[in-house]
Design a protein around this motif. Structure first.
Motif, PDB file in Angstrom:
ATOM      1  N   UNK A 110      34.311  72.841 -19.836  1.00  0.00           N
ATOM      2  CA  UNK A 110      34.585  74.277 -19.562  1.00  0.00           C
ATOM      3  C   UNK A 110      34.318  75.549 -20.267  1.00  0.00           C
ATOM      4  N   UNK A 111      35.180  76.684 -19.628  1.00  0.00           N
ATOM      5  CA  UNK A 111      35.384  77.551 -20.304  1.00  0.00           C
ATOM      6  C   UNK A 111      36.180  78.598 -19.597  1.00  0.00           C
ATOM      7  N   UNK A 112      36.469  79.763 -20.382  1.00  0.00           N
ATOM      8  CA  UNK A 112      36.886  80.532 -19.752  1.00  0.00           C
ATOM      9  C   UNK A 112      38.404  79.893 -18.457  1.00  0.00           C
TER      10      UNK A 112
ATOM     11  N   UNK B 296      31.450  81.947 -24.852  1.00  0.00           N
ATOM     12  CA  UNK B 296      31.580  82.104 -23.510  1.00  0.00           C
ATOM     13  C   UNK B 296      32.207  83.359 -23.419  1.00  0.00           C
ATOM     14  N   UNK B 297      31.756  84.557 -22.442  1.00  0.00           N
ATOM     15  CA  UNK B 297      32.848  85.404 -22.292  1.00  0.00           C
ATOM     16  C   UNK B 297      32.604  85.811 -20.675  1.00  0.00           C
TER      17      UNK B 297
ATOM     18  N   UNK C 127      35.785  94.158  -8.144  1.00  0.00           N
ATOM     19  CA  UNK C 127      35.296  92.717  -8.078  1.00  0.00           C
ATOM     20  C   UNK C 127      33.975  92.077  -7.862  1.00  0.00           C
ATOM     21  N   UNK C 128      33.818  92.499  -9.178  1.00  0.00           N
ATOM     22  CA  UNK C 128      32.239  92.117  -9.744  1.00  0.00           C
ATOM     23  C   UNK C 128      33.162  91.491 -11.133  1.00  0.00           C
ATOM     24  N   UNK C 129      32.357  89.829 -10.967  1.00  0.00           N
ATOM     25  CA  UNK C 129      32.481  88.851 -12.095  1.00  0.00           C
ATOM     26  C   UNK C 129      31.042  89.321 -12.691  1.00  0.00           C
ATOM     27  N   UNK C 130      31.993  89.386 -14.508  1.00  0.00           N
ATOM     28  CA  UNK C 130      30.705  89.579 -15.089  1.00  0.00           C
ATOM     29  C   UNK C 130      30.140  87.603 -16.343  1.00  0.00           C
ATOM     30  N   UNK C 131      29.268  87.005 -16.016  1.00  0.00           N
ATOM     31  CA  UNK C 131      29.953  86.025 -17.177  1.00  0.00           C
ATOM     32  C   UNK C 131      28.226  86.312 -18.396  1.00  0.00           C
ATOM     33  N   UNK C 132      28.824  85.495 -19.435  1.00  0.00           N
ATOM     34  CA  UNK C 132      27.964  85.651 -20.693  1.00  0.00           C
ATOM     35  C   UNK C 132      28.275  84.444 -21.182  1.00  0.00           C
TER      36      UNK C 132
ATOM     37  N   UNK D 158      23.078  84.950 -18.249  1.00  0.00           N
ATOM     38  CA  UNK D 158      24.207  86.007 -17.419  1.00  0.00           C
ATOM     39  C   UNK D 158      24.030  85.766 -16.418  1.00  0.00           C
ATOM     40  N   UNK D 159      25.507  86.379 -15.518  1.00  0.00           N
ATOM     41  CA  UNK D 159      25.994  85.750 -14.729  1.00  0.00           C
ATOM     42  C   UNK D 159      26.299  86.901 -13.727  1.00  0.00           C
ATOM     43  N   UNK D 160      26.018  87.558 -12.759  1.00  0.00           N
ATOM     44  CA  UNK D 160      26.839  88.962 -12.571  1.00  0.00           C
ATOM     45  C   UNK D 160      27.129  88.659 -10.874  1.00  0.00           C
ATOM     46  N   UNK D 161      28.544  88.807  -9.900  1.00  0.00           N
ATOM     47  CA  UNK D 161      28.096  89.555  -8.738  1.00  0.00           C
ATOM     48  C   UNK D 161      29.845  89.569  -8.405  1.00  0.00           C
TER      49      UNK D 161
END
Length: 294
Positions: A104-106, A116-117, A125-130, A223-226
């Protein structure tokens, strides 16, 4: 003539006696009796002997190794190394097995997943994960864990909070008590970090010199952007990555090696693995957001 008639009497009596005996004792005349059809139809059939007297059990695939199994094996290895003994033979059964582990993180509180960030823009309403694995190619600890095996680099993740089997975000700790000497100031909590010097158990993939470089993650982040579809929908309460792969084992066949730096601290252990799939999940719902590999 009188003499011939006189001998016929005994012969006749013998013939009559034989016929009478044949009538009383079945089969003595040489004629076979036909079985009663009613008796033949109602007779119970004899059970046939089975060609396979003993059923051979079917051996299926071994179950996937999870977090609790890995923690138990690592604790056993650390215990033996701390005592100066050989690694436990019971851990050998884990080598070449498939594994799954969630990190788990965030999470609320920000004490996990410094690797992770993530960010969420409420307007767009954009979620960005790295996030990225840690690189231990030059780390002397992981060189000792490799125990002389040749490798170019080593990548992986620390298993944070190895004292629990839980894979979800931990509960938020309660606020620190107010100091009696200075009620206006609160006692600052001790910061928690996840750097290489603070970890005690890691999933590590060693890459041999002849391994294809395309298998290495290196400095390339995941990376993930949605865009969250529903207006007003809140971002995930937490995130986690699901690591899937195979327990590779070291050159001695053991899946876990541990090194002891000082007797006042627990050994540092590494589980040799091969990552085959990385999945980003919503920690609250378990929904898969995206995946890499596989």
């Amino acid at each position: 003539m009188m003499h011939a008639r006189g001998n016929a009497g005994p012969v006749r009596r013998n013939v009559l006696a034989a016929l009478a005996l044949a009538a009383v004792v079945p089969g003595i005349s040489g004629c076979e009796q036909k079985p009663d059809p009613t008796t033949e139809e109602t007779a119970a059939p004899k059970p046939e002997k089975s060609s396979a007297a003993v059923d051979t059990p079917t051996i299926g695939p071994l179950p996937v190794v999870g977090r609790s199994d890995l923690l138990a094996a690592a604790a056993a290895a650390a215990d033996e190394v701390a005592a100066g003994n050989s690694l436990p033979k019971s851990n050998l059964q884990l080598t070449n097995r498939s594994f799954e582990l969630r990190l788990p993180f965030a999470c609320d509180g920000g004490i996990l997943g410094k690797w992770g960030e993530w960010s969420f823009d409420p307007k767009t309403r954009v979620l960005r994960v790295t996030f990225r694995p840690q690189n231990w190619g030059d780390d002397p600890i992981f060189n000792r864990i490799a125990a002389g095996a040749a490798y170019d680099t080593a990548e992986g993740f620390w298993i944070e909070r190895p004292w629990t089997r839980a894979e979800q975000c931990p509960p938020v700790p309660e606020p620190s008590p107010v100091s009696k000497t200075d009620p206006g100031n609160r006692i600052a909590p001790t910061p928690v970090t996840s750097g290489s010097v603070d970890g005690s158990l890691a999933l590590v993939q060693y890459f041999s010199p002849d391994a294809p470089r395309t298998l290495r993650r290196g400095n390339r982040p995941y990376t993930y952007t949605a865009k969250i579809a529903a207006e007003g929908q809140a971002p995930p309460l937490g995130l986690r990555i699901k690591l899937v792969g195979r327990i590779a084992g070291f050159t001695d066949g053991q899946p876990i090696h541990c090194v002891l730096n000082t007797s006042s601290k627990p050994p540092i252990c590494g589980i040799a693995v091969e990552f085959t799939q990385v999945i980003l999940e919503d920690a609250a719902t378990g929904e898969s957001l995206t995946e890499w590999g596989g």
